[in-house]
Scaffold this active site. Sequence first.
Site, PDB file in Angstrom:
ATOM      1  N   MET A 190       0.851  -1.194   0.000  1.00 51.39           N
ATOM      2  CA  MET A 190       0.000   0.000   0.000  1.00 51.39           C
ATOM      3  C   MET A 190       0.893   1.252   0.000  1.00 51.39           C
ATOM      4  O   MET A 190       1.851   1.307  -0.734  1.00 51.39           O
ATOM      5  CB  MET A 190      -0.976  -0.047   1.177  1.00 51.39           C
ATOM      6  N   SER A 191       0.596   2.216   0.856  1.00 51.11           N
ATOM      7  CA  SER A 191       1.299   3.500   0.758  1.00 51.11           C
ATOM      8  C   SER A 191       2.729   3.474   1.279  1.00 51.11           C
ATOM      9  O   SER A 191       3.428   4.490   1.186  1.00 51.11           O
ATOM     10  CB  SER A 191       0.508   4.578   1.481  1.00 51.11           C
ATOM     11  N   VAL A 192       3.179   2.342   1.807  1.00 50.50           N
ATOM     12  CA  VAL A 192       4.615   2.201   2.066  1.00 50.50           C
ATOM     13  C   VAL A 192       5.365   2.396   0.757  1.00 50.50           C
ATOM     14  O   VAL A 192       6.518   2.829   0.736  1.00 50.50           O
ATOM     15  CB  VAL A 192       4.908   0.831   2.716  1.00 50.50           C
ATOM     16  N   THR A 193       4.701   2.084  -0.345  1.00 51.81           N
ATOM     17  CA  THR A 193       5.240   2.332  -1.685  1.00 51.81           C
ATOM     18  C   THR A 193       5.763   3.759  -1.820  1.00 51.81           C
ATOM     19  O   THR A 193       6.816   3.996  -2.433  1.00 51.81           O
ATOM     20  CB  THR A 193       4.131   2.108  -2.735  1.00 51.81           C
ATOM     21  N   LYS A 194       4.994   4.719  -1.278  1.00 51.96           N
ATOM     22  CA  LYS A 194       5.361   6.130  -1.443  1.00 51.96           C
ATOM     23  C   LYS A 194       6.748   6.431  -0.894  1.00 51.96           C
ATOM     24  O   LYS A 194       7.480   7.253  -1.456  1.00 51.96           O
ATOM     25  CB  LYS A 194       4.342   7.012  -0.719  1.00 51.96           C
TER      26      LYS A 194
END
Lengths: 455, 455
Positions: A172-176
Amino acid sequence: MPFTTPPALNRPWRRLACMALCAASLPAWSQTAGGAATGNAPAAAAPTLVAALDSDPNRMGWMQGFPPPPDKLITHAPGADKFPRNRWLFSHIRELVPTAAVWRGNGPASALPRAEREIGSIAFNDADGTRRTFDEMLALTYTDGILVMHQGKVIYERYFGALDSHTPHIAMSVTKSFVGTLAAMLAAEGKLDPAAPVTRYLPELAGTAYGDATVRQVMDMTIGVRYSEDYANPKAEVWDYARAGGMLARPAGYNGPPNFYEFLKTLQKDGEHDAAFAYKTVNAEVLAWILRRASGQSLARLLSERIWQPMGAEQDAYFTVDSIGTESGGGGLNTTLRDLARFGETIRGNGRFNGRQIIPAPVVADIRGGGDRGQFAKSGSATALPGWSYRDMWWVSHDSHGMLQAAGIHGQRIYIDPKAELTIVRYASHPVAGNAANNPITFRAFRALAETLMR
Amino acid sequence: MPFTTPPALNRPWRRLACMALCAASLPAWSQTAGGAATGNAPAAAAPTLVAALDSDPNRMGWMQGFPPPPDKLITHAPGADKFPRNRWLFSHIRELVPTAAVWRGNGPASALPRAEREIGSIAFNDADGTRRTFDEMLALTYTDGILVMHQGKVIYERYFGALDSHTPHIAMSVTKSFVGTLAAMLAAEGKLDPAAPVTRYLPELAGTAYGDATVRQVMDMTIGVRYSEDYANPKAEVWDYARAGGMLARPAGYNGPPNFYEFLKTLQKDGEHDAAFAYKTVNAEVLAWILRRASGQSLARLLSERIWQPMGAEQDAYFTVDSIGTESGGGGLNTTLRDLARFGETIRGNGRFNGRQIIPAPVVADIRGGGDRGQFAKSGSATALPGWSYRDMWWVSHDSHGMLQAAGIHGQRIYIDPKAELTIVRYASHPVAGNAANNPITFRAFRALAETLMR
């Protein structure tokens, strides 16, 4: 279908973990009726503890059998991402949507030395004052897997449900935080100018919210753009974004933007840039686009060459891609927990891991120094995270331990406590998207662990 | 988008190969006009040689840029599999459709010792009597990559266009030979009974073409079933099958079977079983289903545990999957060329590779012994392949070298010549699906190589 049975090595752990969780759940179960009647704090958590165990995707039988029974199917259709289906889905993303590989290279995986210790019984008080253990936290946060590194060694590693040590789970937003780190790396090399206007790299965004923004404003999410990230609101633009990128299934007759680029071109300004921090996934997607233009490489290849190969990743990672092959830089990365830990340790080690300087030390120092705390204080995030800031798509606590984190909905997390020499990575499938649902118990459990380890 | 630039090691080869091909193409180009006028043999091949070079997907610019220009996009839409788009697509399948990983395990890749030699100039006469070289064959068959092993060592390895040494390419019907081998392995262990009726494993197929068939008849494709494999006929059932499995994009308003299982249940009998060999992809799909029921494992997991991990594969492989996660056992496997070579060498080594017996020797002996040549002689395949047979989804030549092969449309191939101690694997993207389009030059080039190596 992949590999729900863990390798032989993991079996004893799983059994132990299951025993710990089952033991924890028994009094919870027996308390449910009375607890609910009296309305006291343990009762509120008890059904949750049971729900986490009962929602184990293997126990629920999702996607078992050839073919699975109709009521046990999970397909790329609206609702597949909802609890309890998400407990299976988050470890099987590639089986539902197209993806691009992040190659690990041909070399050996870097060593993750082990010094296991029993931390599951470490106790802490939750937000309601109830005495909880670290292992209870795992169930209460619907953890699919957790890996704890202390002083560079794996001290704890557990998998539940659909996850195992070699299967990628959606970050999820760990991607960012990967995207922000890559941007800072390119900036350090002079290949990307944070002070430049976004339109230097993306002339297509003239006339959009980003027409008068700088790259730095995108990197730190101080963009004034009409876009809601309210996961509890089914009409929020975050869902339009996810459908444009193909991550969410599209309803029949969908006529929205066909891919990420077309969606980003629709975004209009709302307020001023640099007025406040505002957490919006589209900024990460814009930054991913800038990275492609600045490097001439796809995001998958950039991540492979700059991080995945140098850090000696154990498995290939992958990105979900839209209908024209564009990786989701906002939330589409899938990795194993072990490789997520390698990345966390790289940040904790000031950019050094696997015997080499993977990320320039000044880049990591800048991230750990954080962003503008005044702008953060004016954001909706400040209530839950007072005193924090956001820099290069990392959340920086500015607490006495210098803790920082990468975080994604439903409980995804890289938690780095430099003072305690601690990195915790967790993949989860919490029923509630927003991390406000698990932060209160997550932070207390992680901090209690840090303090125990520092004794 | 992945890694179109080859690793540094490969660059000199690529340059050399390009030089060889360009040199070959120059006279061809200059001959085109006159050749076409006179209608002589070299002229027929010359435009093809140029077409192969001109259709190089990098040169054509497919999917380059962020986003790629509209006329350079390749998406999961009808026509994406057609030449020249297939030259890019076959190395990027996972970016368009959902897939399931075939895990390689955590161990080191098995060694592929190298003893390179220049075989590109080995000459032979093509079907028209024209003198050709091995390297010209590569262009004339639209080769994406070729790897030649002699006496257990890599003597030649070349990549073109969208393929490189670590990117999986679709194996098409070479997939079937993996499925057939796995079936024979389970049979050797007593976990699958070839003499049993199909309905023992798949009661759902009572009332279909398979209702009175045995597992062995499926393994050797002597099934009487109404299903056309004529790739030149757009109305052949092979395309219905591919749309049911999601491998081919579905037209708007598609209301055919939603997955492989539902498609297989529609198949009706045509003629008698065991009357003749009849090459039909649906048999491989039925066998894959039988394997899942007999083993209790998905096809991806079975292949990982039985072959991919034991043989020390260098990269994960993957299967395309249908809308409910079912792998395509008829044509959906994607592997690197090197791992395809490892499997070919395992068969050539009587099941032994990487220091261990991966496939029982009697299983391989049975495959190499071939199937019923009388039944094969009565099939449509016998004209092009006189004297051959088909066993456990392998093509067996019964020639003086004991040659056998796995073959897939558009030029995919594992070619094993035991007498010459030779294994050739090739991935390609020929404009024509049927191998009749490349067999005449492929077989001559491969046999010339074998004879040269035996001198």
